[in-house]
Structure formats: C-alpha cells, structure tokens
Design an enzyme around this catalytic site. Structure first.
Site, PDB file in Angstrom:
ATOM      1  N   ASN A 122       0.816  -1.207   0.000  1.00  0.00           N
ATOM      2  CA  ASN A 122       0.000   0.000   0.000  1.00  0.00           C
ATOM      3  C   ASN A 122       0.854   1.263   0.000  1.00  0.00           C
ATOM      4  O   ASN A 122       1.096   1.851  -1.060  1.00  0.00           O
ATOM      5  CB  ASN A 122      -0.956  -0.037   1.201  1.00  0.00           C
ATOM      6  CG  ASN A 122      -2.056   0.994   1.086  1.00  0.00           C
ATOM      7  OD1 ASN A 122      -1.947   1.937   0.306  1.00  0.00           O
ATOM      8  ND2 ASN A 122      -3.102   0.835   1.852  1.00  0.00           N
ATOM      9  N   ASP A 123       1.367   1.653   1.149  1.00  0.00           N
ATOM     10  CA  ASP A 123       2.129   2.895   1.207  1.00  0.00           C
ATOM     11  C   ASP A 123       3.314   2.912   0.231  1.00  0.00           C
ATOM     12  O   ASP A 123       3.619   3.934  -0.357  1.00  0.00           O
ATOM     13  CB  ASP A 123       2.664   3.108   2.632  1.00  0.00           C
ATOM     14  CG  ASP A 123       1.548   3.446   3.604  1.00  0.00           C
ATOM     15  OD1 ASP A 123       0.492   3.921   3.118  1.00  0.00           O
ATOM     16  OD2 ASP A 123       1.716   3.222   4.808  1.00  0.00           O
ATOM     17  N   VAL A 124       3.932   1.764   0.071  1.00  0.00           N
ATOM     18  CA  VAL A 124       5.156   1.736  -0.742  1.00  0.00           C
ATOM     19  C   VAL A 124       4.875   1.925  -2.232  1.00  0.00           C
ATOM     20  O   VAL A 124       5.803   2.071  -3.023  1.00  0.00           O
ATOM     21  CB  VAL A 124       5.953   0.425  -0.537  1.00  0.00           C
ATOM     22  CG1 VAL A 124       6.424   0.321   0.906  1.00  0.00           C
ATOM     23  CG2 VAL A 124       5.142  -0.784  -0.939  1.00  0.00           C
ATOM     24  N   VAL A 125       3.578   1.919  -2.609  1.00  0.00           N
ATOM     25  CA  VAL A 125       3.256   2.180  -4.011  1.00  0.00           C
ATOM     26  C   VAL A 125       2.343   3.406  -4.146  1.00  0.00           C
ATOM     27  O   VAL A 125       1.765   3.631  -5.195  1.00  0.00           O
ATOM     28  CB  VAL A 125       2.560   0.970  -4.684  1.00  0.00           C
ATOM     29  CG1 VAL A 125       3.498  -0.198  -4.817  1.00  0.00           C
ATOM     30  CG2 VAL A 125       1.300   0.580  -3.939  1.00  0.00           C
TER      31      VAL A 125
ATOM     32  N   ALA B 213       0.578   4.730   7.154  1.00  0.00           N
ATOM     33  CA  ALA B 213       0.846   6.155   7.188  1.00  0.00           C
ATOM     34  C   ALA B 213      -0.452   6.960   7.238  1.00  0.00           C
ATOM     35  O   ALA B 213      -0.438   8.159   7.484  1.00  0.00           O
ATOM     36  CB  ALA B 213       1.656   6.567   5.955  1.00  0.00           C
TER      37      ALA B 213
END
Lengths: 630, 95
Positions: A376-379, A417
């Site tokens: 999720n956050d990393v993309v 996040a």
C-alpha cells in the site's frame, strides 16, 4: 584420384536422391555414410598419411563423441542437436581455413579471399549455432534479446569483417592480426545476430545456419583445391537455402526481417485488432492475458494472507506463456528488512527474479502490467504528488507508471501512514479486493483460459460425440503437441477412429514446430504411418469435406486472421484452412495468441469448440470417452 | 585455371543440389537437415590434409580439434538421421 572423388560425389548425390521418398531414405543415408567413409580412407591413402597417429586419434575421438551424442539425444531434443551440429561443422571449417593461412605460402588473392571467407562463415556459424542451440535447449532466454546499440554492433562488426577480409586478400598488414580479427569478430557477429531471434523464428535460423555450415566447408575447399569439399559443401549450402526459403514463405517473413531483428514478438496488439477486441469487456482479465512485461509487487498483505505460493504460481503461469516477470521489492515492504525476499524464497522463487527499488522502477516505465499484492504505502503516488502528507518524499515503487495495474489488496483503507492511496482512483487500475489468495487464484484461472471456457464446459461430451459421428477427421498438430508431449495420445486417437472406420488424415503446416519437418519426426517416433501425413498444399482444398478437425497445440498456422486481418503480422501467411471444416475442436493450453501476437479468430467461430489445458491430459480424457463409447 | 574449375564446380553443385533437394518432401525435412549436418562434415578431409602437413604444435592442436569437430558431425549426423528415418513407417508395417 579424381575418378574416385567423382565416384564419391555421385554416391552423395544418389544418396540425396533416395532421400526423396521415405521408402528409400534409409538406404540413401547409408550410401552417404559409405561415400563419406570412402572419401576419408582415400584421402588418407592418396596423401600418404595413413600412418599418422595424430590423425587417427582425432578420427577416433570425434567418432566416439559423435556416436555417444547420437545415442544419448532424445527425439524431442532434435532441434538443438541439429543446431549444435551446424555449429561444429562451421567451426571445423573455420579451423581448417585458419591452418591454411599459416601453412600455404603459395596463396593467390583469390585463395586468400576464400580462406578468409571460410573463417568468417565458419565462425559466424559456430557461435550463431551455439546461441541457437542454447535457446532451443532452454539454457538461454528464448525471447529476442536486444543489446543497447544492437544494430550498431551488428553493422560495426560487419564492416570490420569486410575490412579485414579485404586486407587479408590483398596481403595488407599482418596476416596474424587479420586472421585473428576475422575469427574473433565473426564469432561475435554470430552471437549478435542470433541472440535477438525469438524462439518461433528458429526454423528459419536453423535452416540458414545449416546452409552456412555447408558454405563454410565449400569455401574452405578452394585454397585446398579440393573438389570434394567444394562440391559437397555447395550441396549442403543449397539445401539449407531451400529450407530457409520454404520456412520464410511459410511464416510470411523475409530473411532480411529476421537478420535485422524485426522478428520480435509483437508486444502491443496492432491497431486493427483493437477494434475487434473492443466490443468485448476490456477488464483486468484482458490486461492480464495481453501483458508481456509484468511486475509483481508484494507487500505485507501477502504475508498476512499467506499468499506466497499463489504469487509464485502466478509468476510461473505468466512466464510459461512467454511473458517477462520481475518482482519489485521495496526496502520497507513487510515487517523486517528482506521480509518479502524470505517469504518468496520459501516458496522457491529464485532470487534473480527479485529486483530492488531502482531496478524495478526502470522496468515499470515500459511494463505492461503491475500486479500489487498486499502493498500500500510503498506504491502510493501521494508520496510524490501530495506535499505535506506524512509519506511525502518517501521513495516508492512506481506501479503507477505501468500501462495497467491490478491491485490485490484486502480493502481500500489507507496504509499505516494513514494517507489515502491515490493509485486506487486512477483509471488504469483494477481493484480485486478481498483475500489475496482468492484474487490470485481468480487470476490463475484467467491465465489458464478458464474464464472463457464457461460455454464449452457445458459441452464436455461434445467432442467425443462429434468424433464418433464423423466420417472424415483431420488432425492438425503444432508445437504445443511437442511441449505437452501428447504424441502418444494423438496416436491413440488415430487408432480409435480408424477402428471405427473413420478416415483420418494429419495436416502438417511447413513451420509447425521448431524446425522443418518437426511434427513428422515426432509422429513417426510414436509409429504413426507417414501415409497419413499430408502437406499443406495437398490437403488445403479438402477441408470443406471434413467433418471434424482436431487441432492439437497449433495456433498461428490455423489462424484465419492471416487471410482477413490486413496489417496484422501474420497477414498473408499461408495457413491451413481448418475453418472450412464442419466442426473444429481445439486442444490448446489457453486462448492466448501465438508467437505472432495475433488473437486467433477461429476460437470465436460458432463451429469451434475450445478445450483448454495440457493437451496430453485433455486428449487423454477424449480418448477415454471415445473408447468408452465404443 | 584450377580456381576457375573449382568455381564452376561450386556453381554446378549448388544448382544440382538445389534441384535435388527440392524433391525431398517436407515429411523428411528434419532428417534431411541432420543428413546435411553429416555431409558438412566433409570438411574432415580438409582437416586431415592440413593437419598432416602441419609443423608447429599449435597448428597440430588446431588440426586435431578440427578433425574431432568434423568427425562428430559425420558420425552423429549419419547416426541420428538413421535413427529418425527408421521411425518413419508405412501403414503396411516397417519401411
């Protein structure tokens, strides 16, 4: 001496003549072997070199290795065997020419030239064939490999070869430098030109190298003044050339296209075909099937769903269809450094498929599809776009750069996040929410062709029923039969049908498989009589009278798009007109397009039944229901 | 003179080969290719002659390798072709 040489040449020629019928071909081959034996013995005697141990050692070692190789090789490996032998023949001729350079002080410009040419042709044949054999054996990537500046290397090495060949012929500069340059650069040239030929174009490449191996021997015969070499080499050269022509015609390709590397599998569907496919729902299923370059991006969600195994299966399914798959691992994906790597290693994903942030981002620029599994956050593109959010400035995997994106996440809630993922709202993104395991299995089903088989599943008994009512059946084998090793089942099917008095024929397209005559050899191996095998031209006019055509692993060679869809890569290629038959049953692994990248319009025809899956097992069940009905 | 004669032989053999091989049915194209592999091993004759007159160790080694490679072609080519051709059988039984 000349008389004997002429006698041997006559032996070779008559041997080849006998090869024009399967009844006499065995004799023809033996006659050729006899002539070769004679040629070697007579050479040893007439040159007075019968008693040199070095020569005998070479002859014996070579014979032993050759006999061992011929014993060991399996029929399915024949394409790479032929490729390998092409290379060895070319290599031997190059070495002979190399020795001539250093031994014969009486060379003229003409003989210098032919010597140099023999080194070049032999060298190119050697390295080119080894690359081809490597590709066919699966040791090298079958897909076309492009170097940066590929054409520059190709033309550059070509010019160097011409220059040093000229210098050698006119005795300019050092003989040593020129001849070594010729050998090294021609070896490089062979690699450069074969490495970007794709697996499906191998029949053409092998035939061409077959021709070159003969030409190398022939040209080496000039400085030696040896008629045998010149004549026999020229015959081999002509033979390979004919096969090359036949293969080119059958694939609707020009030799230039192959040599210039324009053989690449078409990655994007050509514009004409888009129109045809637009009426259908262009959902994620389509993107998944069409994508050639796929990035898989796992995150902690994969670990939670314990979906590693499905991820690996998905990657394998994609790769088995010739697609390029890379895993993108973000440094903070998961709960510990290298978390994703460990999980994937556990299910035997090899580590050279795993790419770090920078590498995968470069790949994603040209990727057709990114599949996100629980990340999720990393993309999240918000890290780049939305200043002030907590993740702003964090390096991310740029899944948003890919042409299409499939997200297999549990839900659309923000990640740790707390920032909404702007990716989810992009038009090219398909969301498969829920347990990642289920979503992945759905994708696997699509790749296996299941999503499309719903109407045919209801017709499970139909193929057997159609066949049991048929009077005349034609079987069309393709490379898929070889891959599935389904020859035995094809043979059983033929026997069962014949027992019922059905007329059975086999239609063989010239480029079905990986080399000229590939299907014929495979079927002969399981004792299918050759009278049943028909060439395209012999049978093409008769399909309208055929009750049922059974297609086993053939695709492009029966694709009616070759006649109807101008602008597609296969337009104009001669095909088997199986669509004219009353019924067509297709036993292919899936519905994805063949190497030409053009969807097969036959599959959608009302009189066509498509049976997806491994041909060996789907045919097996057909055979069972047929014999049960009997 | 010799050169001209060889050139003529080259062209004539090429044409003759072209005609002969056009008559081989596509059924037998794979054995044809492996048979041609064997014939391209004719270069063994050249390898024998040049190796016999070689003086340095280096060129003896090169010659030895050339003989081995060519001979692999000859033997493996003919044997594999034989293996394949024997598989082609007629409906009436073994050909």
């Amino acid at each position: 001496m000349l008389i004997l040489q002429l006698l041997f040449i006559a032996g070779f020629i008559y041997g080849i003549r006998l090869m024009s019928s399967p009844k006499t071909a065995v004799k023809g081959n033996l006659l050729g072997a006899l002539a070769m034996f004679g040629a070697v013995v007579v050479t040893l005697v007439s040159e007075g070199i019968l008693t040199m141990p070095l020569l005998w050692a070479g002859l014996l070692v070579g014979s032993a290795l050759g006999a061992w190789l011929a014993q060991k090789i399996m029929m399915i490996q024949m394409p790479q065997m032929v490729a390998l032998l092409n290379g060895l023949g070319g290599g031997a001729s190059a070495l002979v020419a190399l020795m001539v350079v250093y031994q014969d002080p009486t060379l003229t410009t003409f003989t210098w030239f032919t010597t140099g040419l023999a080194i070049v042709v032999g060298g190119v044949t050697l390295s080119g064939s080894l690359v081809a054999a490597g590709k066919l054996h699966g040791k090298l990537n079958q897909r076309p490999q492009h170097f940066r500046f590929h054409n520059l290397y190709l033309w550059g090495s070509g010019i160097v070869l011409l220059a040093s060949l000229g210098a050698l012929s006119f005795e300019l500069g050092s003989v040593l430098v020129n001849s070594v340059l010729l050998l090294v650069v021609s070896l490089a040239f062979g690699v450069i030109f074969t490495i970007r030929v794709g697996g499906a174009d191998m029949p053409i490449t092998i035939s061409l190298l077959n021709s070159l191996s003969g030409v190398a021997g022939s040209v080496a015969g000039f400085p030696l003044g040896n008629t045998l070499l010149v004549v026999v080499g020229a015959i081999v050269g002509a033979s390979g050339l004919i096969l090359t022509q036949i293969m080119c015609r059958a694939m609707n390709r020009s030799l230039w296209q192959i040599l210039l590397g324009k053989t690449t599998v078409i990655t994007k569907t050509p514009p004409q075909m888009v129109e045809i496919s637009t009426p259908k729902v262009h959902g994620w299923e389509q993107s998944l099937r069409d994508a050639q370059k796929v990035a898989i991006i796992p995150g902690y969600g994969m670990a939670l769903a314990q979906a590693q195994l499905q991820v690996k299966q998905l990657a394998e399914a994609l790769q088995s269809q010739g697609k390029e798959v890379k895993f993108g691992i973000h440094p903070v994906a998961g709960r510990m450094p290298g978390h994703m790597n460990v999980l994937l290693a556990e299910v035997d994903v090899s580590y050279d498929q795993l790419y770090d942030l920078d590498q995968i981002n470069e790949f994603l620029i040209t990727a057709d599809l990114a599949i996100i599994v629980g990340a999720n956050d990393v993309v999240n593109p918000a890290a780049i776009e939305l200043e002030g959010t907590p993740i702003y400035g964090m390096p991310i995997i740029r899944a948003d750069q890919a042409n299409q994106v499939i997200v297999c996440n549990y839900d659309t809630k923000p990640g740790y996040a707390g920032v909404d993922n702007t990716l989810y709202t992009m038009g090219k993104v398909s969301l498969l929410l829920g347990d990642a395991k289920d979503s992945l299995e759905k994708m696997l089903g699509v790749l296996a062709g299941k999503a499309d088989t719903a109407p045919t599943e209801a017709d499970e008994g139909l193929p057997a029923q159609l066949l049991s009512e048929a009077k005349r059946v034609v079987i069309v084998p393709g490379y898929g039969m070889a891959l599935a090793q389904a020859q035995g089942q094809v043979k059983r099917l033929i026997e069962l049908l014949q027992k019922r008095g059905v007329q059975v024929q086999i239609a063989v397209h010239p480029v079905a498989g990986r080399m000229p005559g590939h299907m014929n050899v495979l079927l002969a191996e399981v004792d299918v009589p050759y009278e049943l095998m028909y060439e395209m031209d012999q049978i093409n006019d008769e399909f309208a009278d055929v009750d049922v055509v059974v297609v086993v692993g053939a695709n492009d060679v029966i694709n009616p798009a070759a006649n109807t869809h101008e602008g597609t890569p296969i337009y104009g290629m001669p095909i088997l007109h199986v669509d004219l038959a009353r019924h067509v049953i297709v036993y292919n692994l899936d519905r994805s397009p063949g190497y030409a990248g053009v969807p097969n319009t036959l599959y959608d025809a009302p009189h066509c039944i498509f049976v997806a899956g491994d041909a060996a097992s789907t045919l097996q069940s057909l055979v069972q229901s047929l014999s049960f009905a009997a | 003179m010799k050169e001209l004669y060889l050139l003529i032989a080259f062209v004539a053999a090429g044409l003759l080969g072209y005609k002969l091989i056009n008559e081989v049915p596509s059924l037998l194209h794979t054995p044809l290719m492996s048979g041609m592999n064997a014939l391209s091993g004719i270069t063994v004759v050249g390898a024998l002659v040049t190796t016999a007159v070689s003086l340095t160790t280096g060129s003896k080694v090169v010659g030895f390798v050339a003989i081995v490679l060519a001979m692999i072609n000859v033997v493996a080519g003919f044997l594999v072709t034989h293996r394949m051709l024997k598989m082609f059988r007629s409906e009436g039984g073994r050909s």
